[in-house]
Design a protein around this motif. Sequence first.
Motif, PDB file in Angstrom:
ATOM      1  N   ILE A 141       0.867  -1.210  -0.024  1.00 27.03           N
ATOM      2  CA  ILE A 141      -0.138   0.019   0.053  1.00 27.03           C
ATOM      3  C   ILE A 141       0.946   1.074   0.039  1.00 27.03           C
ATOM      4  O   ILE A 141       0.571   2.015  -0.767  1.00 27.03           O
ATOM      5  CB  ILE A 141      -0.853   0.043   1.166  1.00 27.03           C
ATOM      6  CG1 ILE A 141      -1.880  -1.222   0.965  1.00 27.03           C
ATOM      7  CG2 ILE A 141      -1.713   1.186   1.345  1.00 27.03           C
ATOM      8  CD1 ILE A 141      -2.956  -1.124   0.146  1.00 27.03           C
ATOM      9  N   THR A 142       1.952   1.297   0.866  1.00 25.13           N
ATOM     10  CA  THR A 142       2.800   2.410   0.688  1.00 25.13           C
ATOM     11  C   THR A 142       3.440   2.540  -0.353  1.00 25.13           C
ATOM     12  O   THR A 142       3.857   3.606  -0.763  1.00 25.13           O
ATOM     13  CB  THR A 142       3.772   2.342   2.335  1.00 25.13           C
ATOM     14  OG1 THR A 142       4.478   1.105   2.077  1.00 25.13           O
ATOM     15  CG2 THR A 142       2.879   2.703   3.357  1.00 25.13           C
ATOM     16  N   ALA A 143       3.678   1.515  -0.904  1.00 28.78           N
ATOM     17  CA  ALA A 143       4.601   1.485  -2.290  1.00 28.78           C
ATOM     18  C   ALA A 143       3.687   1.978  -3.496  1.00 28.78           C
ATOM     19  O   ALA A 143       4.098   3.092  -4.014  1.00 28.78           O
ATOM     20  CB  ALA A 143       4.977   0.147  -2.889  1.00 28.78           C
ATOM     21  N   ARG A 144       2.645   1.704  -3.315  1.00 22.98           N
ATOM     22  CA  ARG A 144       1.633   2.444  -4.396  1.00 22.98           C
ATOM     23  C   ARG A 144       1.331   3.932  -3.956  1.00 22.98           C
ATOM     24  O   ARG A 144       1.297   4.736  -4.923  1.00 22.98           O
ATOM     25  CB  ARG A 144       0.198   1.820  -4.289  1.00 22.98           C
ATOM     26  CG  ARG A 144       0.315   0.477  -5.170  1.00 22.98           C
ATOM     27  CD  ARG A 144      -1.182  -0.385  -5.187  1.00 22.98           C
ATOM     28  NE  ARG A 144      -1.852   0.654  -6.118  1.00 22.98           N
ATOM     29  CZ  ARG A 144      -3.125   0.265  -6.139  1.00 22.98           C
ATOM     30  NH1 ARG A 144      -3.720  -0.729  -5.673  1.00 22.98           N
ATOM     31  NH2 ARG A 144      -4.188   1.005  -6.801  1.00 22.98           N
ATOM     32  N   MET A 145       1.242   4.238  -2.583  1.00 21.93           N
ATOM     33  CA  MET A 145       1.003   5.833  -2.493  1.00 21.93           C
ATOM     34  C   MET A 145       2.511   6.471  -2.864  1.00 21.93           C
ATOM     35  O   MET A 145       2.212   7.620  -3.290  1.00 21.93           O
ATOM     36  CB  MET A 145       1.106   5.556  -1.027  1.00 21.93           C
ATOM     37  CG  MET A 145      -0.471   5.090  -0.488  1.00 21.93           C
ATOM     38  SD  MET A 145      -0.739   4.975   1.408  1.00 21.93           S
ATOM     39  CE  MET A 145      -1.065   6.770   1.835  1.00 21.93           C
ATOM     40  N   LEU A 146       3.603   5.816  -2.512  1.00 20.62           N
ATOM     41  CA  LEU A 146       4.737   6.570  -2.882  1.00 20.62           C
ATOM     42  C   LEU A 146       4.846   6.810  -4.264  1.00 20.62           C
ATOM     43  O   LEU A 146       5.566   7.794  -5.067  1.00 20.62           O
ATOM     44  CB  LEU A 146       5.889   5.929  -2.542  1.00 20.62           C
ATOM     45  CG  LEU A 146       6.366   5.947  -0.981  1.00 20.62           C
ATOM     46  CD1 LEU A 146       7.429   4.632  -0.487  1.00 20.62           C
ATOM     47  CD2 LEU A 146       6.752   7.133  -0.501  1.00 20.62           C
ATOM     48  N   GLY A 147       4.390   5.701  -5.137  1.00 21.95           N
ATOM     49  CA  GLY A 147       4.203   5.901  -6.783  1.00 21.95           C
ATOM     50  C   GLY A 147       3.449   7.068  -7.107  1.00 21.95           C
ATOM     51  O   GLY A 147       3.868   7.924  -7.998  1.00 21.95           O
ATOM     52  N   ASN A 148       2.209   7.202  -6.466  1.00 22.55           N
ATOM     53  CA  ASN A 148       1.222   8.375  -6.767  1.00 22.55           C
ATOM     54  C   ASN A 148       1.993   9.841  -6.366  1.00 22.55           C
ATOM     55  O   ASN A 148       1.820  10.642  -7.116  1.00 22.55           O
ATOM     56  CB  ASN A 148      -0.003   8.046  -5.810  1.00 22.55           C
ATOM     57  CG  ASN A 148      -0.950   7.118  -6.139  1.00 22.55           C
ATOM     58  OD1 ASN A 148      -0.841   6.590  -7.651  1.00 22.55           O
ATOM     59  ND2 ASN A 148      -1.849   6.571  -5.584  1.00 22.55           N
ATOM     60  N   VAL A 149       2.750   9.808  -5.342  1.00 23.89           N
ATOM     61  CA  VAL A 149       3.535  10.996  -4.820  1.00 23.89           C
ATOM     62  C   VAL A 149       4.563  11.215  -5.729  1.00 23.89           C
ATOM     63  O   VAL A 149       4.791  12.452  -6.313  1.00 23.89           O
ATOM     64  CB  VAL A 149       3.815  10.910  -3.280  1.00 23.89           C
ATOM     65  CG1 VAL A 149       4.948  12.140  -3.035  1.00 23.89           C
ATOM     66  CG2 VAL A 149       2.799  10.830  -2.322  1.00 23.89           C
ATOM     67  N   ALA A 150       5.186  10.286  -6.528  1.00 20.25           N
ATOM     68  CA  ALA A 150       6.006  10.811  -7.237  1.00 20.25           C
ATOM     69  C   ALA A 150       5.832  10.837  -8.800  1.00 20.25           C
ATOM     70  O   ALA A 150       6.355  11.888  -9.173  1.00 20.25           O
ATOM     71  CB  ALA A 150       7.190   9.067  -7.418  1.00 20.25           C
ATOM     72  N   VAL A 151       4.574  10.055  -9.225  1.00 21.49           N
ATOM     73  CA  VAL A 151       4.367  10.785 -10.310  1.00 21.49           C
ATOM     74  C   VAL A 151       3.833  12.377 -10.053  1.00 21.49           C
ATOM     75  O   VAL A 151       3.902  12.934 -11.085  1.00 21.49           O
ATOM     76  CB  VAL A 151       2.952   9.847 -10.741  1.00 21.49           C
ATOM     77  CG1 VAL A 151       2.299  10.463 -12.132  1.00 21.49           C
ATOM     78  CG2 VAL A 151       3.546   8.522 -11.201  1.00 21.49           C
TER      79      VAL A 151
END
Length: 189
Positions: A141-151
């Motif tokens: 979940i945190t990996a997907r959240m970090l992906g959203n923040v990165a994009v």
Amino acid sequence: MIMSDDDILAPRKSRSGERSGATFSGTQARGPIIDQDGHEVRPEAIRPETLEQGFREFRFEFGQGSGNANPFGNLTREQRIARIEAIAKLLDVAFVVPGTNIRYGIDGLIGLIPVVGDIITTAISLWLVREARALGAPWYITARMLGNVAVDGVVGIVPFAGDAFDVMFRANMRNVRLLRRWLDKQPRV
């Protein structure tokens, strides 16, 4: 009437030519001492060595008795979730473009400041991910959240087009939805 420096720094004589009888030194009290809650503090409760040190040991104490809660202290799980949701809404959907249904937040406004604005909003978004991790969100979940923040952060750097993307992508709201879905699947304790 213009005052000279001497008038400001030196005590003035009264019109009768005599000095005022009210003289105070630093150790004399000029009235009752009142604490932040409006209660009078007895002079014997104040240690003289504390007065001499002044503000060198000044500190805030957040506790139950002071009436002010520490916003970063021990919050319940529900309070943390509510805070994350409120910040995400403020960042992504707090305002409406007049005459339309387009919603935007301070992320889009701060992002108009080249580079620095995107760094600030990305840092706030990363703090939200950290809070989700503190709530126990698993690594995927945190990996997907970090992906959203990165994009959001990388595309947001592009002037104007990146800001329009920020308004439409809403990374923080996506992250809150991810966290909320995961939390809803967890057993209640």
